[in-house]
Design an enzyme around this catalytic site. Structure first.
Site, PDB file in Angstrom:
ATOM      1  N   ASP A  67       0.807  -1.210   0.000  1.00 19.01           N
ATOM      2  CA  ASP A  67       0.000   0.000   0.000  1.00 19.01           C
ATOM      3  C   ASP A  67       0.844   1.267   0.000  1.00 19.01           C
ATOM      4  O   ASP A  67       2.058   1.224   0.142  1.00 19.01           O
ATOM      5  CB  ASP A  67      -0.938   0.008   1.214  1.00 19.01           C
ATOM      6  CG  ASP A  67      -0.258  -0.496   2.490  1.00 19.01           C
ATOM      7  OD1 ASP A  67       0.939  -0.197   2.676  1.00 19.01           O
ATOM      8  OD2 ASP A  67      -0.912  -1.189   3.297  1.00 19.01           O
ATOM      9  N   ASN A 136      -7.418  -3.527  14.509  1.00 21.10           N
ATOM     10  CA  ASN A 136      -8.792  -3.802  14.081  1.00 21.10           C
ATOM     11  C   ASN A 136      -8.859  -4.981  13.108  1.00 21.10           C
ATOM     12  O   ASN A 136      -9.903  -5.269  12.545  1.00 21.10           O
ATOM     13  CB  ASN A 136      -9.428  -2.557  13.452  1.00 21.10           C
ATOM     14  CG  ASN A 136      -8.726  -2.120  12.175  1.00 21.10           C
ATOM     15  OD1 ASN A 136      -7.720  -2.696  11.760  1.00 21.10           O
ATOM     16  ND2 ASN A 136      -9.259  -1.084  11.539  1.00 21.10           N
ATOM     17  N   HIS A 138      -7.061  -5.323  10.260  1.00 21.32           N
ATOM     18  CA  HIS A 138      -6.808  -5.085   8.835  1.00 21.32           C
ATOM     19  C   HIS A 138      -5.481  -5.675   8.395  1.00 21.32           C
ATOM     20  O   HIS A 138      -4.547  -5.823   9.178  1.00 21.32           O
ATOM     21  CB  HIS A 138      -6.905  -3.587   8.496  1.00 21.32           C
ATOM     22  CG  HIS A 138      -5.754  -2.738   8.965  1.00 21.32           C
ATOM     23  ND1 HIS A 138      -5.931  -1.467   9.459  1.00 21.32           N
ATOM     24  CD2 HIS A 138      -4.415  -2.941   8.986  1.00 21.32           C
ATOM     25  CE1 HIS A 138      -4.762  -0.937   9.764  1.00 21.32           C
ATOM     26  NE2 HIS A 138      -3.828  -1.813   9.490  1.00 21.32           N
ATOM     27  N   GLU A 143      -9.642  -2.356   5.560  1.00 19.64           N
ATOM     28  CA  GLU A 143     -10.318  -2.136   6.829  1.00 19.64           C
ATOM     29  C   GLU A 143     -11.526  -3.067   6.984  1.00 19.64           C
ATOM     30  O   GLU A 143     -11.992  -3.671   6.003  1.00 19.64           O
ATOM     31  CB  GLU A 143     -10.780  -0.677   6.920  1.00 19.64           C
ATOM     32  CG  GLU A 143      -9.666   0.358   6.756  1.00 19.64           C
ATOM     33  CD  GLU A 143      -8.770   0.478   7.978  1.00 19.64           C
ATOM     34  OE1 GLU A 143      -8.625  -0.499   8.733  1.00 19.64           O
ATOM     35  OE2 GLU A 143      -8.201   1.566   8.181  1.00 19.64           O
TER      36      GLU A 143
END
Length: 243
Positions: A67, A136, A138, A143
């Site tokens: 990313d 979380n 990811h 996400e």
């Protein structure tokens, strides 16, 4: 899923670097997927050390990063392009033409994402993908609630992710609100995956990833279905793993 619990952060980093080095030794033209963030820094230090000892060469290796922040120029100190240069690329003998990182300043995001997918496909796919995991759940910047069939795409970052990444910026206001990320589908097409996690703040999400339901609410849970994943953690991140 193979699980390796290191004694400490350096131990887990060394184990992961040994695995990546072995991949490149066995296949010098390997296509490698790379991750950024705090956790892989030790891994890159160990990988550079092995390279400097003459164990292997990066001359034929191609790399694809997971990313990049949307809106950051590659020379920005907080860009992942800059991160990769500082932590890996400037220390090894890689051909700069073989480095691939999404362009965070692309005017046509859809075209950039399609082009990135095509480059991975034309390279023969990713042989070994390095991943971290967010608190979380990811992987990459995928996400919670992002569809599993997503390929490289523009992602709006969760507030939880923005807050976690603010430690790398002067203030939380400076953290980009979106990023270009490989999708879950792209990641799952990698032949081998190494997932790194360090610190007790990752213990709960690791336990949920391993034992909870496979759901977009926890993106990393999809890795339960991949045929060749190695989870490498330190004792703190692995404290809730059941024997």
């Amino acid at each position: 899923m193979r699980i390796i619990i290191g004694e400490n952060y350096r131990d887990m980093s060394r184990v992961a670097a040994d695995m990546m080095a072995s991949q490149i030794i066995l296949k010098p033209e390997s296509v490698i997927g790379l991750a950024t963030g705090g956790t892989p820094i030790g891994f890159y230090k160990e990988l550079v050390s092995l390279h400097n000892q003459g164990k292997f060469s990066f001359k034929q290796v191609k790399t694809f990063n997971l990313d990049e922040y949307y809106g950051l120029d590659k020379n920005n100190l907080q860009s992942y392009h800059y991160y990769m240069v500082e932590n890996l690329f400037k220390h090894i003998d890689i051909d700069l033409n073989n480095i691939n990182i999404p362009d965070g300043t692309a005017k046509d995001i859809e075209a950039e994402c399609k082009s990135y997918e095509a480059k991975i496909k034309n390279a023969g796919g990713i042989d070994m993908q390095l991943l971290g995991i967010g608190i979380n759940g990811h992987i990459g910047f995928n996400e919670p609630d992002i569809k599993f069939e997503a390929i490289t795409h523009l992602v709006n970052l969760d507030e939880e992710t923005i807050e976690a990444n603010s430690r790398f910026f002067t203030s939380i206001e400076e953290v980009p609100r979106s990023a270009i990320s490989m999708g879950i589908k792209t990641i799952m097409h990698a032949k081998k995956i190494i997932l790194l996690a360090s610190g007790n703040e990752k213990a709960k999400v690791i336990e949920r990833m391993l034992n909870g339901p496979i759901t977009p609410d926890l993106p990393a849970s999809i890795l339960q279905l991949h045929p060749d994943v190695t989870l490498i953690v330190d004792k703190e991140a692995g404290e809730l793993i059941r024997e």
